[in-house]
Scaffold this active site. Structure first.
Site, PDB file in Angstrom:
ATOM      1  N   LYS A 162       0.842  -1.204   0.000  1.00 16.20           N
ATOM      2  CA  LYS A 162       0.000   0.000   0.000  1.00 16.20           C
ATOM      3  C   LYS A 162       0.875   1.252   0.000  1.00 16.20           C
ATOM      4  O   LYS A 162       0.609   2.211  -0.722  1.00 16.20           O
ATOM      5  CB  LYS A 162      -0.933  -0.009   1.224  1.00 16.20           C
ATOM      6  CG  LYS A 162      -2.056  -1.033   1.111  1.00 16.20           C
ATOM      7  CD  LYS A 162      -2.817  -1.243   2.410  1.00 16.20           C
ATOM      8  CE  LYS A 162      -3.767  -2.435   2.280  1.00 16.20           C
ATOM      9  NZ  LYS A 162      -4.444  -2.812   3.522  1.00 16.20           N
TER      10      LYS A 162
ATOM     11  N   GLN B  75      -4.739  -1.898   9.865  1.00 16.08           N
ATOM     12  CA  GLN B  75      -4.615  -3.198   9.211  1.00 16.08           C
ATOM     13  C   GLN B  75      -5.138  -4.309  10.117  1.00 16.08           C
ATOM     14  O   GLN B  75      -4.829  -4.356  11.306  1.00 16.08           O
ATOM     15  CB  GLN B  75      -3.134  -3.438   8.850  1.00 16.08           C
ATOM     16  CG  GLN B  75      -2.871  -4.678   8.022  1.00 16.08           C
ATOM     17  CD  GLN B  75      -3.444  -4.607   6.604  1.00 16.08           C
ATOM     18  OE1 GLN B  75      -3.617  -3.537   6.041  1.00 16.08           O
ATOM     19  NE2 GLN B  75      -3.756  -5.745   6.033  1.00 16.08           N
TER      20      GLN B  75
ATOM     21  N   ASP C 268     -11.066   2.372   4.230  1.00 18.36           N
ATOM     22  CA  ASP C 268     -11.310   0.934   4.081  1.00 18.36           C
ATOM     23  C   ASP C 268     -12.802   0.654   3.871  1.00 18.36           C
ATOM     24  O   ASP C 268     -13.175  -0.447   3.457  1.00 18.36           O
ATOM     25  CB  ASP C 268     -10.893   0.200   5.370  1.00 18.36           C
ATOM     26  CG  ASP C 268      -9.605  -0.580   5.213  1.00 18.36           C
ATOM     27  OD1 ASP C 268      -9.273  -0.952   4.074  1.00 18.36           O
ATOM     28  OD2 ASP C 268      -8.953  -0.823   6.247  1.00 18.36           O
TER      29      ASP C 268
HETATM   30  N1  GUN Z   1      -6.582  -7.240   6.161  1.00 19.06           N
HETATM   31  C1  GUN Z   1      -6.814  -7.923   5.014  1.00 19.06           C
HETATM   32  N2  GUN Z   1      -7.384  -7.113   4.092  1.00 19.06           N
HETATM   33  C2  GUN Z   1      -7.520  -5.904   4.676  1.00 19.06           C
HETATM   34  C3  GUN Z   1      -8.024  -4.653   4.222  1.00 19.06           C
HETATM   35  O1  GUN Z   1      -8.497  -4.491   3.104  1.00 19.06           O
HETATM   36  N3  GUN Z   1      -7.964  -3.642   5.132  1.00 19.06           N
HETATM   37  C4  GUN Z   1      -7.479  -3.792   6.384  1.00 19.06           C
HETATM   38  N4  GUN Z   1      -7.487  -2.731   7.205  1.00 19.06           N
HETATM   39  N5  GUN Z   1      -6.999  -4.936   6.836  1.00 19.06           N
HETATM   40  C5  GUN Z   1      -7.020  -5.983   5.983  1.00 19.06           C
END
Ligand code: GUN
Length: 293
Positions: free
Chosen positions: A52, A96, A119
């Site tokens: 990211k 996350q 998100d």
């Molecule tokens: N863990 C796995 N996929 C995601 C996501 O899209 N966002 C977040 N915050 N955690 C994750």
């Protein structure tokens, strides 16, 4: 059969985003700024967060990773969330997942200001999405919708079957496919671990979205001729045929199902690469105050 090339499409979209960011800067606007909060050092989370961060840098956005130790208390983490909510430099942020067991994930998600919840996990964003109001859409469902759009796949009046009912993929994608919109306007059925005679549903599917987390679960006999197959699964298995020693597989038995499909996403290179671009788009929307004004 046409392959839905998520890698290619995500590359195109990153270029579009980079041009948009450049224009925002040229116009004297604020550089979109995404923060990722990473608690502990789960290997998969480390990888996702670094992807990211790299993607942000590639398109000219500001990004920052806030690293917190695994033993941090829920209270301390919530304090960090409130701090980011109030930091005017930060347009959007994510925490996350998964979080360590002693932290209530839902409590953390609900502490995030919905205006910064890029998100799209906060109940306000989920709820707004369900009733068709502008909202941050979560990354994987938004990526799937974008692939259907970019390949001009007809959806109106089709039977869409979703396998899996997670809050992150199954529930939101089922709702998006139900919206009075394109892509959307499908008749949606959601199947899950308690569904009886699941094949009787999948065989009716014009569009089959598979997000149940079972490797190569969907086989050719479960699929209608000419169906559109979207595979959200990711499973890493050992392989002596690759340099890394690992190979990725989806929830669909690709080699046999592709023979019956009209369109199909591969794993890797299908839905996966689309998720990060959804997050980048949400961050631009946040910086431009496009959802909540
Ligand atoms: N863990 C796995 N996929 C995601 C996501 O899209 N966002 C977040 N915050 N955690 C994750």
């Amino acid at each position: 059969m046409e392959l839905i090339d998520g890698k290619k499409i995500s590359g195109q979209i990153k270029e579009e985003i980079a041009r948009e960011v450049e224009q925002i800067k040229k116009d004297g606007g604020k550089t979109p700024h995404l923060v990722a909060v990473l608690v502990g050092n789960d290997a998969a989370s480390e990888t996702y967060v670094s992807h990211k961060e790299k993607a942000c840098n590639k398109v000219g956005m500001d990004s920052q990773v806030v690293r917190l130790e695994a033993g941090i208390s829920e209270e301390e983490l919530l304090k960090k969330v409130y701090e980011l909510n109030n930091d005017e430099q930060v347009d959007g942020f994510i925490v996350q997942l998964p979080l360590p067991d002693h932290i209530d994930e839902q409590k953390v998600i609900e502490a995030i200001d919905p205006k910064k919840d890029v998100d799209g996990f906060h109940p306000i964003n989920m709820g707004r999405m369900v009733i068709g109001l502008p909202a941050y859409l979560s990354a994987t469902p938004a990526g799937i919708m974008e692939l259907l759009k970019r390949y001009n796949i007809e959806t109106e009046g089709k039977n869409c079957v979703v396998l899996g009912r997670s809050n992150i993929v199954g529930k939101p994608v089922a709702n998006l496919m139900l919206q009075k919109a394109y892509p959307g306007n499908t008749t949606v059925t959601v199947c899950h671990s308690r569904t009886k005679n699941l094949e009787s549903y999948t065989r009716q599917a014009d569009i089959l979205i598979v997000a149940m987390g079972k490797m190569e679960f969907v086989t050719a006999d479960m699929v209608k001729d000419g169906a559109v197959i979207i595979d959200v699964g990711i499973h890493r298995i050992k392989s002596d045929k690759t340099k890394s020693g690992w190979k990725l597989k989806g929830d669909v038995k690709f080699d046999e199902v592709k023979e019956k499909a009209s369109y199909i996403t591969p794993v890797p290179g299908g839905v996966g690469p689309m998720t990060i671009v959804s997050l980048l788009r949400n961050t631009i929307a946040a910086s431009q105050k496009r959802i909540y004004g």
